[in-house]
Design a protein around this motif. Structure first.
Motif, PDB file in Angstrom:
ATOM      1  N   ILE A   8      72.763 -49.461 -28.137  1.00  0.00           N
ATOM      2  CA  ILE A   8      74.055 -49.808 -28.608  1.00  0.00           C
ATOM      3  C   ILE A   8      73.954 -50.499 -29.899  1.00  0.00           C
ATOM      4  O   ILE A   8      73.241 -51.721 -29.379  1.00  0.00           O
ATOM      5  CB  ILE A   8      75.311 -49.786 -27.810  1.00  0.00           C
ATOM      6  N   HIS A   9      74.188 -50.361 -30.876  1.00  0.00           N
ATOM      7  CA  HIS A   9      74.140 -51.304 -32.099  1.00  0.00           C
ATOM      8  C   HIS A   9      75.363 -51.845 -32.363  1.00  0.00           C
ATOM      9  O   HIS A   9      76.119 -51.541 -33.145  1.00  0.00           O
ATOM     10  CB  HIS A   9      73.695 -50.267 -33.498  1.00  0.00           C
ATOM     11  N   MET A  10      75.533 -53.153 -31.541  1.00  0.00           N
ATOM     12  CA  MET A  10      76.627 -53.705 -31.535  1.00  0.00           C
ATOM     13  C   MET A  10      76.924 -54.836 -32.811  1.00  0.00           C
ATOM     14  O   MET A  10      78.165 -55.043 -33.097  1.00  0.00           O
ATOM     15  CB  MET A  10      76.765 -54.971 -30.380  1.00  0.00           C
ATOM     16  N   THR A  11      75.793 -54.724 -33.794  1.00  0.00           N
ATOM     17  CA  THR A  11      76.091 -55.407 -34.971  1.00  0.00           C
ATOM     18  C   THR A  11      77.152 -54.635 -35.974  1.00  0.00           C
ATOM     19  O   THR A  11      77.677 -55.247 -36.579  1.00  0.00           O
ATOM     20  CB  THR A  11      74.675 -55.512 -35.845  1.00  0.00           C
ATOM     21  N   SER A  12      77.178 -53.412 -35.508  1.00  0.00           N
ATOM     22  CA  SER A  12      78.062 -52.674 -36.483  1.00  0.00           C
ATOM     23  C   SER A  12      79.489 -52.440 -35.824  1.00  0.00           C
ATOM     24  O   SER A  12      80.209 -51.544 -36.258  1.00  0.00           O
ATOM     25  CB  SER A  12      77.138 -51.290 -36.453  1.00  0.00           C
ATOM     26  N   ARG A  13      79.776 -53.095 -34.710  1.00  0.00           N
ATOM     27  CA  ARG A  13      80.810 -52.820 -33.871  1.00  0.00           C
ATOM     28  C   ARG A  13      82.013 -54.032 -33.990  1.00  0.00           C
ATOM     29  O   ARG A  13      81.406 -55.080 -34.447  1.00  0.00           O
ATOM     30  CB  ARG A  13      80.619 -52.348 -32.217  1.00  0.00           C
ATOM     31  N   THR A  14      83.061 -53.998 -33.650  1.00  0.00           N
ATOM     32  CA  THR A  14      84.004 -55.029 -33.736  1.00  0.00           C
ATOM     33  C   THR A  14      84.258 -55.521 -32.485  1.00  0.00           C
ATOM     34  O   THR A  14      83.871 -55.096 -31.304  1.00  0.00           O
ATOM     35  CB  THR A  14      85.374 -54.377 -34.211  1.00  0.00           C
ATOM     36  N   THR A  15      85.179 -56.570 -32.316  1.00  0.00           N
ATOM     37  CA  THR A  15      85.524 -57.258 -31.394  1.00  0.00           C
ATOM     38  C   THR A  15      86.162 -56.347 -30.407  1.00  0.00           C
ATOM     39  O   THR A  15      86.453 -56.443 -29.294  1.00  0.00           O
ATOM     40  CB  THR A  15      86.206 -58.559 -31.531  1.00  0.00           C
ATOM     41  N   ASP A  16      87.024 -55.530 -31.068  1.00  0.00           N
ATOM     42  CA  ASP A  16      87.973 -54.688 -30.136  1.00  0.00           C
ATOM     43  C   ASP A  16      87.032 -53.623 -29.254  1.00  0.00           C
ATOM     44  O   ASP A  16      87.423 -53.418 -28.037  1.00  0.00           O
ATOM     45  CB  ASP A  16      88.707 -53.588 -31.128  1.00  0.00           C
ATOM     46  N   ASP A  17      85.778 -53.308 -29.794  1.00  0.00           N
ATOM     47  CA  ASP A  17      84.847 -52.497 -29.299  1.00  0.00           C
ATOM     48  C   ASP A  17      84.477 -53.508 -27.948  1.00  0.00           C
ATOM     49  O   ASP A  17      84.176 -52.918 -26.728  1.00  0.00           O
ATOM     50  CB  ASP A  17      83.764 -52.036 -29.960  1.00  0.00           C
TER      51      ASP A  17
END
Lengths: 293, 208
Positions: A8-17
Protein backbone atom coordinates in the motif's frame (compact mmCIF):
# COMPACT_ATOMS: atom_id res chain seq x y z
CA UNK A 1 -9.48 -9.44 12.54
CA UNK A 2 -5.81 -8.45 12.38
CA UNK A 3 -4.60 -7.28 9.01
CA UNK A 4 -1.18 -6.78 7.43
CA UNK A 5 -1.48 -4.93 4.14
CA UNK A 6 1.60 -6.14 2.25
CA UNK A 7 1.38 -3.51 -0.49
CA UNK A 8 0.00 0.00 0.00
CA UNK A 9 1.31 3.45 -0.95
CA UNK A 10 0.54 5.45 2.20
CA UNK A 11 2.44 8.52 0.98
CA UNK A 12 -0.60 9.12 -1.21
CA UNK A 13 -3.16 8.58 1.54
CA UNK A 14 -4.66 10.77 4.25
CA UNK A 15 -4.82 10.53 8.02
CA UNK A 16 -8.50 9.61 7.61
CA UNK A 17 -7.30 6.51 5.79
CA UNK A 18 -4.93 5.63 8.60
CA UNK A 19 -7.75 5.99 11.13
CA UNK A 20 -10.13 3.89 9.06
CA UNK A 21 -7.47 1.25 8.48
CA UNK A 22 -6.74 0.97 12.20
CA UNK A 23 -10.46 0.71 12.95
CA UNK A 24 -10.74 -2.04 10.31
CA UNK A 25 -7.96 -4.06 11.93
CA UNK A 26 -4.85 -3.01 9.99
CA UNK A 27 -1.87 -3.16 12.34
CA UNK A 28 1.02 -3.45 9.88
CA UNK A 29 1.81 -2.61 6.29
CA UNK A 30 4.57 -2.53 3.73
CA UNK A 31 4.87 0.47 1.45
CA UNK A 32 6.77 -0.39 -1.72
CA UNK A 33 8.40 2.46 -3.58
CA UNK A 34 6.83 3.23 -6.91
CA UNK A 35 5.96 5.84 -9.50
CA UNK A 36 4.36 9.00 -8.12
CA UNK A 37 2.11 9.66 -11.10
CA UNK A 38 4.33 12.53 -12.18
CA UNK A 39 7.59 11.19 -13.64
CA UNK A 40 10.73 12.02 -11.69
CA UNK A 41 13.64 13.62 -13.46
CA UNK A 42 16.61 12.93 -11.19
CA UNK A 43 17.96 10.48 -8.61
CA UNK A 44 17.67 13.16 -5.91
CA UNK A 45 13.90 13.02 -6.28
CA UNK A 46 14.03 9.30 -5.48
CA UNK A 47 16.27 9.88 -2.49
CA UNK A 48 13.84 12.32 -0.90
CA UNK A 49 11.09 9.77 -1.50
CA UNK A 50 13.13 6.94 0.03
CA UNK A 51 13.92 9.18 3.01
CA UNK A 52 10.20 9.79 3.49
CA UNK A 53 9.55 6.04 3.44
CA UNK A 54 12.27 5.61 6.08
CA UNK A 55 11.37 8.62 8.21
CA UNK A 56 8.17 10.58 8.01
CA UNK A 57 5.77 7.88 6.82
CA UNK A 58 6.65 5.32 9.54
CA UNK A 59 6.30 8.15 12.05
CA UNK A 60 2.87 9.03 10.66
CA UNK A 61 1.80 5.37 10.67
CA UNK A 62 2.95 4.85 14.27
CA UNK A 63 0.80 7.82 15.25
CA UNK A 64 -2.15 5.66 14.19
CA UNK A 65 -0.98 2.41 15.78
CA UNK A 66 0.27 0.85 12.55
CA UNK A 67 3.73 -0.65 11.99
CA UNK A 68 5.22 0.68 8.75
CA UNK A 69 7.95 -1.01 6.75
CA UNK A 70 9.01 -0.38 3.19
CA UNK A 71 10.40 -1.97 0.07
CA UNK A 72 12.80 0.15 -1.95
CA UNK A 73 13.72 -0.01 -5.62
CA UNK A 74 13.89 1.80 -8.91
CA UNK A 75 10.43 1.12 -10.35
CA UNK A 76 10.17 -0.42 -13.81
CA UNK A 77 8.45 2.55 -15.43
CA UNK A 78 11.22 4.98 -14.48
CA UNK A 79 13.93 2.41 -15.15
CA UNK A 80 13.40 3.49 -18.76
CA UNK A 81 14.59 7.05 -18.11
CA UNK A 82 18.39 7.28 -18.19
CA UNK A 83 18.18 10.33 -15.92
CA UNK A 84 16.84 8.05 -13.16
CA UNK A 85 18.87 4.86 -13.55
CA UNK A 86 21.77 6.08 -11.32
CA UNK A 87 19.36 5.26 -8.48
CA UNK A 88 20.50 1.65 -8.93
CA UNK A 89 24.00 2.60 -7.81
CA UNK A 90 22.70 4.29 -4.63
CA UNK A 91 20.31 1.51 -3.61
CA UNK A 92 22.87 -0.49 -1.57
CA UNK A 93 23.13 2.24 1.04
CA UNK A 94 19.33 2.27 1.41
CA UNK A 95 18.85 -1.49 1.46
CA UNK A 96 20.78 -1.81 4.75
CA UNK A 97 18.24 0.31 6.65
CA UNK A 98 16.32 -1.31 9.52
CA UNK A 99 12.81 -0.88 8.16
CA UNK A 100 13.55 -2.06 4.61
CA UNK A 101 12.04 -5.54 4.38
CA UNK A 102 12.23 -6.15 0.63
CA UNK A 103 13.45 -4.87 -2.70
CA UNK A 104 10.43 -3.61 -4.59
CA UNK A 105 8.33 -3.08 -6.33
CA UNK A 106 10.25 -4.27 -9.33
CA UNK A 107 9.14 -6.12 -12.46
CA UNK A 108 7.97 -5.04 -15.87
CA UNK A 109 5.97 -2.11 -17.17
CA UNK A 110 6.48 -2.07 -20.94
CA UNK A 111 8.93 -4.98 -21.11
CA UNK A 112 11.87 -3.05 -22.52
CA UNK A 113 15.57 -3.94 -22.45
CA UNK A 114 16.10 -1.22 -19.81
CA UNK A 115 13.50 -2.94 -17.63
CA UNK A 116 15.26 -6.28 -18.15
CA UNK A 117 18.47 -4.72 -16.87
CA UNK A 118 16.87 -3.05 -13.84
CA UNK A 119 14.95 -6.20 -12.87
CA UNK A 120 17.99 -8.45 -13.05
CA UNK A 121 20.21 -5.95 -11.21
CA UNK A 122 17.69 -5.50 -8.40
CA UNK A 123 17.07 -9.24 -7.97
CA UNK A 124 20.81 -9.51 -7.46
CA UNK A 125 20.70 -6.66 -4.94
CA UNK A 126 17.97 -8.50 -3.03
CA UNK A 127 20.10 -11.65 -2.93
CA UNK A 128 23.15 -9.68 -1.85
CA UNK A 129 21.28 -7.98 1.01
CA UNK A 130 19.39 -11.00 2.33
CA UNK A 131 16.10 -9.44 1.31
CA UNK A 132 13.08 -10.91 -0.44
CA UNK A 133 11.69 -9.15 -3.52
CA UNK A 134 8.27 -7.79 -4.36
CA UNK A 135 7.87 -8.30 -8.11
CA UNK A 136 4.75 -6.92 -9.70
CA UNK A 137 3.35 -8.27 -12.92
CA UNK A 138 2.64 -5.68 -15.61
CA UNK A 139 -0.75 -4.11 -16.10
CA UNK A 140 -0.57 -4.54 -19.88
CA UNK A 141 0.19 -7.87 -21.54
CA UNK A 142 0.15 -9.49 -18.11
CA UNK A 143 0.48 -13.19 -18.96
CA UNK A 144 3.41 -12.64 -21.34
CA UNK A 145 4.91 -10.31 -18.71
CA UNK A 146 4.62 -13.01 -16.07
CA UNK A 147 6.42 -15.55 -18.24
CA UNK A 148 9.18 -13.09 -19.02
CA UNK A 149 9.44 -12.29 -15.30
CA UNK A 150 9.73 -16.00 -14.46
CA UNK A 151 12.50 -16.38 -17.06
CA UNK A 152 14.51 -13.59 -15.41
CA UNK A 153 13.83 -15.03 -11.96
CA UNK A 154 15.13 -18.44 -13.00
CA UNK A 155 18.40 -16.85 -14.09
CA UNK A 156 18.71 -14.83 -10.87
CA UNK A 157 20.41 -15.63 -7.57
CA UNK A 158 17.12 -15.18 -5.70
CA UNK A 159 15.20 -18.41 -5.04
CA UNK A 160 11.45 -18.37 -5.81
CA UNK A 161 10.49 -18.80 -2.15
CA UNK A 162 11.93 -15.30 -1.57
CA UNK A 163 9.85 -13.69 -4.31
CA UNK A 164 6.31 -12.32 -4.09
CA UNK A 165 4.62 -12.05 -7.49
CA UNK A 166 1.96 -9.38 -7.25
CA UNK A 167 -1.09 -8.12 -9.14
CA UNK A 168 -1.96 -11.70 -10.11
CA UNK A 169 -5.35 -12.70 -11.46
CA UNK A 170 -7.20 -15.77 -12.74
CA UNK A 171 -5.10 -15.93 -15.90
CA UNK A 172 -1.74 -15.78 -14.18
CA UNK A 173 -2.23 -17.57 -10.87
CA UNK A 174 -1.43 -21.08 -12.09
CA UNK A 175 1.98 -20.44 -13.69
CA UNK A 176 2.82 -18.16 -10.76
CA UNK A 177 1.91 -20.88 -8.25
CA UNK A 178 3.83 -23.49 -10.22
CA UNK A 179 6.96 -21.30 -10.02
CA UNK A 180 7.18 -21.70 -6.25
CA UNK A 181 6.90 -17.95 -5.67
CA UNK A 182 4.56 -16.30 -3.18
CA UNK A 183 1.28 -15.09 -4.71
CA UNK A 184 -0.09 -11.57 -4.31
CA UNK A 185 -3.54 -10.32 -5.25
CA UNK A 186 -4.35 -6.62 -5.38
CA UNK A 187 -7.99 -5.75 -4.80
CA UNK A 188 -9.28 -2.58 -6.46
CA UNK A 189 -12.70 -0.99 -6.86
CA UNK A 190 -12.69 -1.26 -10.67
CA UNK A 191 -9.54 -2.87 -11.98
CA UNK A 192 -7.21 -5.68 -10.90
CA UNK A 193 -9.12 -8.14 -8.65
CA UNK A 194 -12.26 -7.73 -6.55
CA UNK A 195 -12.92 -9.44 -3.23
CA UNK A 196 -15.29 -12.11 -4.55
CA UNK A 197 -12.91 -13.10 -7.33
CA UNK A 198 -10.10 -13.37 -4.78
CA UNK A 199 -12.26 -15.63 -2.63
CA UNK A 200 -12.93 -17.82 -5.68
CA UNK A 201 -9.20 -18.07 -6.38
CA UNK A 202 -8.53 -18.95 -2.74
CA UNK A 203 -11.09 -21.76 -2.94
CA UNK A 204 -9.38 -23.17 -6.03
CA UNK A 205 -5.72 -22.66 -5.18
CA UNK A 206 -5.74 -22.75 -1.39
CA UNK A 207 -4.26 -20.32 1.10
CA UNK A 208 -0.61 -21.30 1.12
CA UNK A 209 1.86 -18.58 0.15
CA UNK A 210 -1.05 -16.29 -0.75
CA UNK A 211 -1.24 -12.60 0.21
CA UNK A 212 -3.93 -10.02 -0.42
CA UNK A 213 -3.29 -6.29 -0.62
CA UNK A 214 -5.10 -3.07 -1.39
CA UNK A 215 -2.21 -1.57 -3.40
CA UNK A 216 -3.99 1.70 -2.59
CA UNK A 217 -2.27 4.74 -4.06
CA UNK A 218 -3.13 8.09 -5.66
CA UNK A 219 -5.56 6.48 -8.11
CA UNK A 220 -9.02 5.05 -7.61
CA UNK A 221 -8.31 2.53 -4.88
CA UNK A 222 -9.45 1.61 -1.38
CA UNK A 223 -7.18 1.00 1.63
CA UNK A 224 -9.94 -1.07 3.28
CA UNK A 225 -10.05 -3.71 0.54
CA UNK A 226 -8.02 -6.08 2.71
CA UNK A 227 -10.77 -6.02 5.31
CA UNK A 228 -13.40 -6.51 2.59
CA UNK A 229 -11.59 -9.66 1.50
CA UNK A 230 -11.54 -10.93 5.08
CA UNK A 231 -15.28 -10.32 5.36
CA UNK A 232 -15.91 -12.00 2.00
CA UNK A 233 -13.85 -15.02 3.08
CA UNK A 234 -15.91 -15.40 6.26
CA UNK A 235 -19.15 -15.01 4.30
CA UNK A 236 -17.96 -17.74 1.93
CA UNK A 237 -17.39 -20.17 4.79
CA UNK A 238 -13.69 -19.74 5.51
CA UNK A 239 -12.73 -19.93 9.20
CA UNK A 240 -11.23 -17.09 11.25
CA UNK A 241 -7.90 -18.94 11.17
CA UNK A 242 -8.01 -18.99 7.36
CA UNK A 243 -8.54 -15.25 7.26
CA UNK A 244 -5.70 -14.77 9.73
CA UNK A 245 -3.41 -16.87 7.57
CA UNK A 246 -4.04 -14.82 4.43
CA UNK A 247 -4.28 -11.37 6.00
CA UNK A 248 -1.65 -11.70 8.72
CA UNK A 249 0.48 -14.83 9.01
CA UNK A 250 1.40 -15.14 5.33
CA UNK A 251 2.65 -11.56 4.94
CA UNK A 252 4.45 -11.79 8.29
CA UNK A 253 6.16 -14.96 7.09
CA UNK A 254 7.10 -13.52 3.71
CA UNK A 255 8.49 -10.18 4.89
CA UNK A 256 9.89 -11.91 7.96
CA UNK A 257 12.38 -13.49 5.55
CA UNK A 258 14.23 -10.17 5.85
CA UNK A 259 14.75 -10.63 9.60
CA UNK A 260 13.75 -6.98 10.02
CA UNK A 261 10.01 -6.98 10.82
CA UNK A 262 9.03 -5.13 14.01
CA UNK A 263 5.33 -5.40 14.72
CA UNK A 264 5.19 -3.97 18.25
CA UNK A 265 3.79 -0.50 17.60
CA UNK A 266 1.71 0.70 20.57
CA UNK A 267 -1.93 1.53 19.90
CA UNK A 268 -2.96 5.14 19.46
CA UNK A 269 -4.25 6.84 22.57
CA UNK A 270 -7.87 6.52 21.43
CA UNK A 271 -8.33 3.91 18.71
CA UNK A 272 -9.98 5.39 15.66
CA UNK A 273 -9.30 8.90 16.90
CA UNK A 274 -5.55 9.15 17.25
CA UNK A 275 -5.59 12.69 18.55
CA UNK A 276 -7.82 11.55 21.35
CA UNK A 277 -10.19 13.67 23.35
CA UNK A 278 -7.78 14.94 25.92
CA UNK A 279 -4.82 15.58 23.69
CA UNK A 280 -2.56 14.17 21.04
CA UNK A 281 -1.40 10.57 20.95
CA UNK A 282 1.90 9.51 22.42
CA UNK A 283 4.73 8.14 20.36
CA UNK A 284 7.96 7.25 22.13
CA UNK A 285 6.75 9.43 24.95
CA UNK A 286 5.92 12.36 22.71
CA UNK A 287 2.72 13.61 21.25
CA UNK A 288 2.46 14.57 17.65
CA UNK A 289 0.63 17.39 16.02
CA UNK A 290 1.27 19.43 12.95
CA UNK A 291 2.94 22.72 13.79
CA UNK A 292 0.40 25.54 13.62
CA UNK A 293 -2.59 23.64 14.93
CA UNK B 1 19.82 12.06 27.12
CA UNK B 2 23.00 10.81 28.72
CA UNK B 3 24.54 8.17 26.47
CA UNK B 4 24.84 4.73 28.00
CA UNK B 5 28.33 3.42 28.54
CA UNK B 6 29.47 0.17 27.01
CA UNK B 7 29.24 -1.51 30.40
CA UNK B 8 25.69 -0.32 30.95
CA UNK B 9 24.73 -1.48 27.46
CA UNK B 10 26.26 -4.91 28.03
CA UNK B 11 23.92 -5.36 30.96
CA UNK B 12 20.94 -4.72 28.70
CA UNK B 13 21.85 -6.66 25.56
CA UNK B 14 21.56 -10.40 25.05
CA UNK B 15 24.56 -12.53 24.08
CA UNK B 16 24.08 -12.30 20.32
CA UNK B 17 23.64 -8.53 20.43
CA UNK B 18 26.72 -8.14 22.66
CA UNK B 19 28.80 -10.17 20.22
CA UNK B 20 27.46 -8.10 17.34
CA UNK B 21 28.32 -4.91 19.20
CA UNK B 22 31.86 -6.20 19.91
CA UNK B 23 32.43 -6.70 16.20
CA UNK B 24 30.78 -3.40 15.30
CA UNK B 25 32.90 -1.40 17.73
CA UNK B 26 36.06 -3.16 16.52
CA UNK B 27 35.20 -2.19 12.95
CA UNK B 28 34.55 1.39 13.99
CA UNK B 29 37.86 1.56 15.88
CA UNK B 30 39.67 0.05 12.95
CA UNK B 31 38.13 2.65 10.65
CA UNK B 32 39.23 5.44 12.99
CA UNK B 33 42.76 4.01 13.14
CA UNK B 34 43.00 3.63 9.36
CA UNK B 35 41.97 7.22 8.85
CA UNK B 36 44.85 8.44 10.97
CA UNK B 37 47.43 6.10 9.39
CA UNK B 38 49.39 7.85 6.68
CA UNK B 39 49.10 6.09 3.36
CA UNK B 40 46.15 3.93 4.38
CA UNK B 41 44.31 2.94 1.21
CA UNK B 42 40.98 4.75 0.90
CA UNK B 43 37.83 2.67 0.56
CA UNK B 44 36.38 2.63 -2.95
CA UNK B 45 33.72 5.35 -3.03
CA UNK B 46 30.98 2.89 -3.97
CA UNK B 47 31.61 0.66 -0.96
CA UNK B 48 29.97 1.43 2.37
CA UNK B 49 32.48 1.08 5.24
CA UNK B 50 31.51 -1.96 7.34
CA UNK B 51 31.01 0.08 10.51
CA UNK B 52 28.50 2.28 8.69
CA UNK B 53 26.50 -0.79 7.70
CA UNK B 54 26.50 -1.68 11.41
CA UNK B 55 25.38 1.86 12.20
CA UNK B 56 22.38 1.40 9.90
CA UNK B 57 21.59 -2.10 11.23
CA UNK B 58 21.75 -1.31 14.97
CA UNK B 59 17.97 -1.38 15.41
CA UNK B 60 17.46 -4.89 14.13
CA UNK B 61 20.65 -6.28 15.66
CA UNK B 62 20.41 -4.74 19.15
CA UNK B 63 16.67 -3.88 19.26
CA UNK B 64 15.19 -0.43 18.62
CA UNK B 65 15.11 0.51 22.32
CA UNK B 66 18.91 0.27 22.51
CA UNK B 67 19.63 1.64 19.04
CA UNK B 68 20.33 5.22 20.20
CA UNK B 69 22.93 4.02 22.67
CA UNK B 70 24.56 1.58 20.26
CA UNK B 71 24.73 4.10 17.44
CA UNK B 72 26.15 6.89 19.58
CA UNK B 73 28.82 4.47 20.86
CA UNK B 74 29.70 3.56 17.28
CA UNK B 75 30.02 7.20 16.25
CA UNK B 76 32.27 7.84 19.21
CA UNK B 77 34.42 4.77 18.56
CA UNK B 78 34.79 5.70 14.89
CA UNK B 79 35.72 9.24 15.95
CA UNK B 80 33.26 10.48 13.35
CA UNK B 81 34.17 13.98 12.18
CA UNK B 82 31.73 16.63 11.05
CA UNK B 83 31.93 15.56 7.43
CA UNK B 84 31.07 11.97 8.35
CA UNK B 85 28.35 13.02 10.79
CA UNK B 86 26.79 15.24 8.13
CA UNK B 87 26.84 12.46 5.54
CA UNK B 88 25.40 9.90 7.98
CA UNK B 89 22.66 12.34 8.95
CA UNK B 90 21.77 13.17 5.38
CA UNK B 91 21.82 9.55 4.26
CA UNK B 92 20.27 8.20 7.43
CA UNK B 93 16.84 6.91 8.33
CA UNK B 94 15.15 8.91 11.09
CA UNK B 95 16.63 6.70 13.82
CA UNK B 96 20.15 7.21 12.43
CA UNK B 97 19.61 10.97 12.25
CA UNK B 98 18.58 10.85 15.89
CA UNK B 99 21.85 9.18 16.84
CA UNK B 100 23.88 11.79 14.98
CA UNK B 101 22.02 14.59 16.78
CA UNK B 102 22.52 12.92 20.17
CA UNK B 103 26.25 12.59 19.47
CA UNK B 104 26.90 16.22 18.61
CA UNK B 105 27.79 17.40 22.16
CA UNK B 106 30.53 14.76 22.42
CA UNK B 107 31.90 14.93 18.90
CA UNK B 108 31.64 18.53 17.72
CA UNK B 109 33.06 21.33 19.85
CA UNK B 110 32.08 24.23 17.61
CA UNK B 111 28.80 25.49 16.19
CA UNK B 112 29.65 23.98 12.78
CA UNK B 113 27.05 21.21 13.11
CA UNK B 114 24.16 23.64 13.56
CA UNK B 115 22.84 22.98 10.02
CA UNK B 116 21.97 19.45 11.18
CA UNK B 117 20.12 20.79 14.22
CA UNK B 118 18.32 23.32 12.02
CA UNK B 119 17.30 20.55 9.65
CA UNK B 120 15.89 18.47 12.50
CA UNK B 121 14.02 21.46 13.93
CA UNK B 122 12.39 22.07 10.54
CA UNK B 123 10.77 18.62 10.69
CA UNK B 124 7.59 17.76 12.55
CA UNK B 125 9.08 14.44 13.63
CA UNK B 126 9.15 14.60 17.41
CA UNK B 127 11.84 11.91 17.55
CA UNK B 128 14.14 14.36 15.77
CA UNK B 129 12.95 17.44 17.63
CA UNK B 130 13.72 15.89 21.00
CA UNK B 131 17.14 14.66 19.88
CA UNK B 132 17.98 18.08 18.44
CA UNK B 133 17.23 19.99 21.63
CA UNK B 134 19.95 18.53 23.81
CA UNK B 135 23.13 20.14 25.17
CA UNK B 136 24.46 20.98 21.70
CA UNK B 137 21.45 23.16 20.86
CA UNK B 138 21.51 24.68 24.34
CA UNK B 139 25.11 25.74 23.77
CA UNK B 140 24.98 26.90 20.18
CA UNK B 141 21.47 27.70 18.94
CA UNK B 142 20.84 31.42 18.43
CA UNK B 143 18.04 33.07 20.39
CA UNK B 144 15.53 33.31 17.55
CA UNK B 145 15.93 29.66 16.53
CA UNK B 146 15.85 28.53 20.14
CA UNK B 147 12.60 30.39 20.87
CA UNK B 148 11.04 28.97 17.71
CA UNK B 149 12.13 25.50 18.83
CA UNK B 150 10.50 25.95 22.24
CA UNK B 151 7.30 27.10 20.58
CA UNK B 152 7.43 24.16 18.19
CA UNK B 153 7.67 21.78 21.12
CA UNK B 154 4.51 23.32 22.53
CA UNK B 155 2.77 23.05 19.16
CA UNK B 156 3.78 19.42 18.65
CA UNK B 157 3.22 18.34 22.23
CA UNK B 158 6.88 17.61 22.99
CA UNK B 159 7.30 18.03 26.78
CA UNK B 160 9.63 20.93 27.53
CA UNK B 161 11.62 18.60 29.78
CA UNK B 162 13.31 17.57 26.53
CA UNK B 163 14.74 21.07 26.06
CA UNK B 164 18.17 21.02 27.66
CA UNK B 165 18.83 23.94 30.03
CA UNK B 166 15.36 25.34 29.47
CA UNK B 167 15.43 27.32 32.70
CA UNK B 168 18.86 28.81 32.01
CA UNK B 169 18.06 29.96 28.50
CA UNK B 170 14.50 31.05 29.21
CA UNK B 171 15.29 33.15 32.25
CA UNK B 172 14.55 36.82 31.62
CA UNK B 173 13.82 36.27 27.93
CA UNK B 174 11.18 38.94 27.34
CA UNK B 175 10.70 37.99 23.69
CA UNK B 176 10.02 34.37 24.63
CA UNK B 177 7.56 35.58 27.26
CA UNK B 178 5.75 37.64 24.62
CA UNK B 179 5.58 34.67 22.22
CA UNK B 180 4.23 32.39 24.94
CA UNK B 181 1.65 34.95 26.02
CA UNK B 182 0.48 35.37 22.43
CA UNK B 183 0.33 31.61 22.02
CA UNK B 184 -1.76 31.24 25.16
CA UNK B 185 -4.09 33.98 23.94
CA UNK B 186 -4.47 32.26 20.57
CA UNK B 187 -5.34 28.95 22.23
CA UNK B 188 -7.82 30.63 24.55
CA UNK B 189 -9.46 32.54 21.69
CA UNK B 190 -9.90 29.23 19.85
CA UNK B 191 -11.50 27.65 22.91
CA UNK B 192 -8.59 25.23 23.25
CA UNK B 193 -6.79 24.40 26.49
CA UNK B 194 -3.44 26.04 27.16
CA UNK B 195 -0.85 23.29 27.78
CA UNK B 196 0.59 23.44 31.31
CA UNK B 197 4.10 23.69 29.80
CA UNK B 198 3.18 27.14 28.43
CA UNK B 199 2.60 28.47 31.95
CA UNK B 200 5.74 26.77 33.15
CA UNK B 201 7.90 28.28 30.40
CA UNK B 202 6.26 31.65 30.86
CA UNK B 203 7.08 31.63 34.54
CA UNK B 204 10.70 30.88 33.70
CA UNK B 205 10.88 33.60 31.05
CA UNK B 206 9.43 36.16 33.44
CA UNK B 207 12.06 35.42 36.09
CA UNK B 208 14.73 38.05 36.52
Amino acid sequence: MRIFDPHIHMTSRTTDDYEAMYAAGVRALVEPSFWLGQPRTSPASFFDYFDALLGWEPFRAAQHGIAHHCALALNPKEANDPRCTPVLDALPRYLVKDSVVAVGEIGYDSMTPAEDTALAAQLQLAADHGLPALVHTPHRDKLAGLHRTLDVLRESALPPDRVLLDHLNETTVKPAADSGCWLGFSVYPDTKMDEDRVVAVLKTHGLARTLVNSAADWGRSDPLKTRRVGDAMLAAGFADADVDQVLWRNPVEFYGLSGRLRLDVPPPQTPGDPRGVGGPPLHEGNSILRGGE
Amino acid sequence: MTPLTRTELDGLLDGAARAWLDDALAEAASHAAARTTAGAPPSPPSRIPPWEVRFAAAGRCCSPEHADAVRTLLLHEARADLKTLTRLYRQGAAAERRAVLLSLPRLVDSSAALPLVDDALRTNDTRLLTAALGPYAAAHLDSHSWRQAVLKCLFTGVPLDHVHQLAVRARGDAELARMLTDYAAERTAAGRPVPPDVHRALALAEED
